[in-house]
Design a protein around this motif. Structure first.
Motif, mmCIF file in Angstrom:
data_model
loop_
_atom_site.group_PDB
_atom_site.id
_atom_site.type_symbol
_atom_site.label_atom_id
_atom_site.label_comp_id
_atom_site.label_asym_id
_atom_site.label_seq_id
_atom_site.Cartn_x
_atom_site.Cartn_y
_atom_site.Cartn_z
ATOM 1 N N GLU A 15 116.036 -32.371 -12.289
ATOM 2 C CA GLU A 15 117.322 -31.815 -12.739
ATOM 3 C C GLU A 15 117.113 -30.364 -13.200
ATOM 4 N N VAL A 16 117.352 -29.423 -12.294
ATOM 5 C CA VAL A 16 117.110 -28.002 -12.568
ATOM 6 C C VAL A 16 118.015 -27.476 -13.675
ATOM 7 N N ASN A 17 119.282 -27.878 -13.655
ATOM 8 C CA ASN A 17 120.229 -27.381 -14.666
ATOM 9 C C ASN A 17 119.858 -27.855 -16.068
ATOM 10 N N PHE A 18 119.382 -29.109 -16.180
ATOM 11 C CA PHE A 18 118.953 -29.624 -17.486
ATOM 12 C C PHE A 18 117.718 -28.861 -17.972
ATOM 13 N N ASP A 19 116.798 -28.582 -17.052
ATOM 14 C CA ASP A 19 115.588 -27.835 -17.408
ATOM 15 C C ASP A 19 115.946 -26.453 -17.953
ATOM 16 N N LYS A 20 116.901 -25.767 -17.297
ATOM 17 C CA LYS A 20 117.319 -24.446 -17.752
ATOM 18 C C LYS A 20 118.091 -24.534 -19.065
ATOM 19 N N ALA A 21 118.933 -25.555 -19.194
ATOM 20 C CA ALA A 21 119.727 -25.717 -20.426
ATOM 21 C C ALA A 21 118.827 -25.907 -21.640
ATOM 22 N N GLN A 22 117.811 -26.790 -21.517
ATOM 23 C CA GLN A 22 116.911 -27.019 -22.669
ATOM 24 C C GLN A 22 116.056 -25.795 -22.979
ATOM 25 N N LYS A 23 115.684 -25.071 -21.899
ATOM 26 C CA LYS A 23 114.866 -23.866 -22.102
ATOM 27 C C LYS A 23 115.652 -22.820 -22.892
ATOM 28 N N PHE A 24 116.903 -22.572 -22.485
ATOM 29 C CA PHE A 24 117.722 -21.588 -23.199
ATOM 30 C C PHE A 24 118.072 -22.086 -24.603
ATOM 31 N N PHE A 25 118.225 -23.399 -24.774
ATOM 32 C CA PHE A 25 118.517 -23.976 -26.099
ATOM 33 C C PHE A 25 117.372 -23.698 -27.065
ATOM 34 N N LEU A 26 116.151 -23.940 -26.610
ATOM 35 C CA LEU A 26 114.980 -23.711 -27.471
ATOM 36 C C LEU A 26 114.740 -22.229 -27.737
ATOM 37 N N GLU A 27 115.278 -21.357 -26.849
ATOM 38 C CA GLU A 27 115.167 -19.908 -27.050
ATOM 39 C C GLU A 27 116.351 -19.341 -27.829
ATOM 40 N N ASN A 28 117.274 -20.223 -28.249
ATOM 41 C CA ASN A 28 118.469 -19.807 -29.009
ATOM 42 C C ASN A 28 119.390 -18.884 -28.207
ATOM 43 N N ASN A 29 119.373 -19.019 -26.892
ATOM 44 C CA ASN A 29 120.284 -18.280 -26.019
ATOM 45 C C ASN A 29 121.496 -19.174 -25.781
ATOM 46 N N TRP A 30 122.485 -19.063 -26.679
ATOM 47 C CA TRP A 30 123.571 -20.046 -26.731
ATOM 48 C C TRP A 30 124.507 -19.943 -25.535
ATOM 49 N N ASP A 31 124.816 -18.739 -25.075
ATOM 50 C CA ASP A 31 125.746 -18.590 -23.949
ATOM 51 C C ASP A 31 125.170 -19.219 -22.678
ATOM 52 N N SER A 32 123.909 -18.947 -22.378
ATOM 53 C CA SER A 32 123.283 -19.527 -21.194
ATOM 54 C C SER A 32 123.143 -21.045 -21.330
ATOM 55 N N THR A 33 122.899 -21.514 -22.563
ATOM 56 C CA THR A 33 122.828 -22.963 -22.802
ATOM 57 C C THR A 33 124.151 -23.630 -22.430
ATOM 58 N N LEU A 34 125.268 -23.006 -22.839
ATOM 59 C CA LEU A 34 126.593 -23.561 -22.541
ATOM 60 C C LEU A 34 126.836 -23.612 -21.033
ATOM 61 N N VAL A 35 126.411 -22.590 -20.308
ATOM 62 C CA VAL A 35 126.645 -22.533 -18.856
ATOM 63 C C VAL A 35 125.899 -23.660 -18.142
#
Length: 549
Positions: A15-35
């Motif tokens: 799941e590529v989108n989940f991998d990117k979502a968790q990565k941005f979440f842990l980096e505190n990049n909230w806008d990219s996490t939401l996308v």
């Protein structure tokens, strides 16, 4: 939490989108996490993945202070979610903020029943929130029980900032029950503890509480002293109205510059029309052509000289403006970049609950914001002075009183840096000057003295013996000092000073230029006595008011 999330990345590695979502979440990049969390929700219907995506989105909305959307996302998470205790905590805090105290209480009660090792936040915070719910619900006995439990846990950690807030809440608890004798000691403890913290907001609230306490005791002199202290901390906050006024002034200034260009073009067009008309009339009457040609030729020379002079003046003003914007934009960009970097560290400290580092970073942010605010304030005053929009009225002013007023605003800053301050301004001197501009002059000179003086240094302000016409006000520091060439540059009557040499210690020069302009407008002058690595004396020479009775 990080370990548990990483496990699921491995589990759902396709799941590529989940991998990117968790990565941005842990980096505190909230806008990219939401996308990317939304993309994952659209793609797959696995409950565990949905819970994680809704959780990522909820936390992102909370960090962006969009609480309605955060609440909706939290309510979509199933009770089997591994971090469901965090879900209850966030729902409780949102409900508490929205004054839904019964609802908040139900969420916090759920967390209290868990063992302390089962969740990711301080138990004292949970107990404190429960106490606040009971306090708002007027259940004072229960509120007292939980507030004291949380305070007891917090006292062991010795975090002065959080403990000050706890004491204020306990004092409020008793105060609302009209138990002044029990409330006042906690107001006093909170006030004395606030002296150790660097939060202006906490200091301001603590001072106001003590003012109310002393007013109720009918001790009005002491109440007034606390209110003055409250006003001092209040004045240290940024004045947004001045920022908007500066933006409006810049807009008007730009419009005026454009209008000048339009006027020049109109003048050039008039000259061209006049030349065309002269050629037309030449075919009819040669004599009239000759006389008219001579007339328009002279007019053209005259107008061209005027236009050339205006163009040179406009180029000079534009060069000054460009230089000013270049320097100021560099400083503002540096301040904003520093705030951006500090805020990233601030978020990390919040996540790791490193409250000591958090307090230091908040203090640094305040210092950066104050520096940017002083730069904008000087820019506004400089622009008003250049466009002749300042109100200027010279009158008899008691110099010692003006100095005392400026000193009052800078005392906290000098205390924080352990800079000793001595005021020996004569109480018999009266000067003939404009009050607002005199305050700006003294404030900028004193601000520079603090900036260039090392911690544990000394600053003195005093008056020298003088003749009958002028008063000599001296601001002396034990700071870096300056070379003879730097002194000469500072005293030049240029539109702006040269580009700063050292970003850490040398400013834009706008404040000093503003001081010089205002001193000259008040009929005075500026003198400098300095030696490198020894210190500096800035001497403000002002006209005396001779007829003061």
């Amino acid at each position: 939490m990080r370990i548990e999330i990483k496990k699921n990345v491995i589990k759902y590695k396709g799941e590529v989108n989940f991998d990117k979502a968790q990565k941005f979440f842990l980096e505190n990049n909230w806008d990219s996490t939401l996308v990317y969390s939304m993309k994952q929700l659209i793609k797959i219907n696995v409950v565990e993945l949905k819970d994680y995506c809704h959780y990522f989105r909820a936390v992102s909305f909370i960090r962006k202070k969009i609480f309605k959307e955060a609440k909706n996302e939290l309510n979509l998470i199933s009770k089997k979610f591994v971090f469901y205790h965090n879900v209850n905590f966030f729902l409780g805090e949102i409900a508490l903020q929205q004054n839904e105290f019964e609802l908040a209480l139900s969420h916090f009660d759920f967390i209290e029943k868990l063992s302390e090792d089962a969740y990711d936040f301080e138990k004292s915070t949970v107990l404190h929130n429960i106490g606040l719910c009971y306090l708002h619900l007027k259940k004072f006995d229960r509120a007292e029980e939980y507030l004291f439990k949380s305070a007891k846990l917090q006292e062991t950690k010795k975090d002065d900032l959080i403990l000050t807030g706890f004491y204020m809440d306990i004092a409020t608890l008793y105060y609302e029950q009209y138990k002044d004798n029990q409330a006042i000691p906690y107001f006093e403890k909170a006030y004395h503890l606030s002296k150790k913290v660097k939060s202006f907001g906490i200091k301001k609230t603590a001072a106001m509480n003590m003012a109310v306490v002393e007013e109720n005791r009918k001790n009005f002199p002491l109440a007034l002293a606390y209110r003055k202290e409250y006003e001092k901390w209040k004045d240290s906050l940024n004045d947004q109205n001045k920022v908007w006024a500066l933006a409006d002034l810049e807009k008007k200034f730009a419009v005026k510059q454009k209008q000048k260009e339009v006027n020049i073009l109109e003048a050039e067009n008039k000259i061209k029309i006049a030349e065309r008309n002269s050629l037309l009339f030449s075919s009819v009457l040669l004599l009239i052509l000759f006389g008219t040609g001579v007339y328009f030729y002279r007019q053209k020379i005259k107008n061209n000289k005027i236009i050339l002079a205006q163009k040179e003046e406009l180029d000079k003003l534009n060069a000054t403006k460009d230089k000013l914007f270049s320097i100021v934009s560099h400083d503002l960009r540096s301040s904003v970049n520093a705030l951006k970097t500090s805020n990233s560290k601030l978020i990390e400290s919040l996540e790791t609950k490193n409250y000591t580092e958090l307090d230091v970073q908040l203090h640094n942010n305040s210092a950066i914001a104050n520096g940017a605010y002083n730069l904008l304030d000087n820019l506004l005053n400089w622009a008003l002075l250049q466009t002749k929009q300042t109100y200027f009225f010279q009158e008899s002013l008691h110099l010692a009183t003006i100095v005392k007023h400026v000193e009052y605003n800078y005392k906290p800053l000098m205390i924080n840096r352990n800079i000793s301050f001595e005021n020996r301004v004569s109480t018999t001197d009266y000067v003939f000057a404009d009050m607002d501009s005199l305050k700006i002059i003294i404030r900028n000179i004193l601000d520079n003295a603090i900036k260039f003086t090392n911690d544990n240094g000394k600053i003195s302000i005093y008056t020298r013996d003088s003749d009958d016409d002028f008063c000599y006000l001296v601001v002396e520091d034990t700071g870096l000092g300056m070379s003879a060439s730097t002194q000469e540059e500072l005293l030049k009557k240029t539109a702006l000073l040269s580009k700063k040499k050292n970003d850490d210690t040398i400013g834009t020069g706008l404040g000093m230029q503003l001081c010089k302009s205002m001193i000259y407008k008040n009929g005075g002058r500026l003198e400098i006595e300095s030696e490198e690595n020894v210190g500096t004396k800035i001497i403000i020479v002002l006209q005396k008011f001779k007829n003061h009775g």
